[in-house]
Design a protein around this motif. Sequence first.
Motif, short mmCIF file in Angstrom:
data_model
loop_
_atom_site.label_atom_id
_atom_site.label_comp_id
_atom_site.label_asym_id
_atom_site.label_seq_id
_atom_site.Cartn_x
_atom_site.Cartn_y
_atom_site.Cartn_z
N ASN A 68 11.61 -0.46 -5.25
CA ASN A 68 12.74 0.40 -5.61
C ASN A 68 12.96 1.51 -4.61
N GLY A 69 12.75 1.25 -3.36
CA GLY A 69 12.95 2.29 -2.36
C GLY A 69 12.35 1.89 -1.04
N ASN A 70 12.26 2.86 -0.15
CA ASN A 70 11.83 2.61 1.22
C ASN A 70 10.32 2.51 1.39
N THR A 71 9.56 2.89 0.35
CA THR A 71 8.12 2.69 0.37
C THR A 71 7.75 1.82 -0.82
N TYR A 72 6.63 1.14 -0.70
CA TYR A 72 6.18 0.22 -1.74
C TYR A 72 4.66 0.31 -1.82
N THR A 73 4.15 0.52 -3.02
CA THR A 73 2.71 0.66 -3.21
C THR A 73 2.15 -0.59 -3.88
N VAL A 74 1.08 -1.11 -3.30
CA VAL A 74 0.40 -2.30 -3.80
C VAL A 74 -1.04 -1.92 -4.13
N SER A 75 -1.51 -2.30 -5.32
CA SER A 75 -2.91 -2.07 -5.71
C SER A 75 -3.70 -3.31 -5.31
N LEU A 76 -4.74 -3.08 -4.50
CA LEU A 76 -5.55 -4.20 -4.02
C LEU A 76 -7.02 -3.98 -4.35
N PRO A 77 -7.72 -5.04 -4.74
CA PRO A 77 -9.16 -4.92 -4.95
C PRO A 77 -9.87 -4.83 -3.60
N ALA A 78 -11.17 -4.61 -3.64
CA ALA A 78 -11.97 -4.61 -2.41
C ALA A 78 -11.76 -5.94 -1.68
#
Length: 138
Positions: A93-103
């Motif tokens: 929903n914008g110019n940045t995108y956050t992804v949660s990643l495991p080790a």
Amino acid sequence: MVARVEVPLGEGPGDRQRQQGAAPGGRTRVPAGDDPKVYAMCRTSKDGKQTALLVYNFNSTARNVTVDLCGTGIDTHQTPKDLYKGGSANAINGNTYTVSLPAYGFKILDSPCTTAASPARPRAVPSSWSRPCCRRRH
């Protein structure tokens, strides 16, 4: 022997490619913050019809990785498909995108491009535009 040349950020040939999106069959690095153990790139199929966002975490602990999508051509208002696990990923929903990643984890997301900045049809970017995709799509 191969000589290594250091090029300041914003002045190398890859930076011009990033402003236009990856060429068909190519890849473009996507900024993913200051952590040297995270990495992101945009890959385009050889026919230029499919674009994927790949995000990697090489840390021994889980991380939230925020990528900067400006200049990639990726549509900044979409819900990408998770190409590895299936199903939908969190919405962009914008110019940045956050992804949660495991080790030691990764995500491979089908991320369609906007028509105007599609890697299949790179366009010239006026030098007065510092971040071409950062305008909201209507």
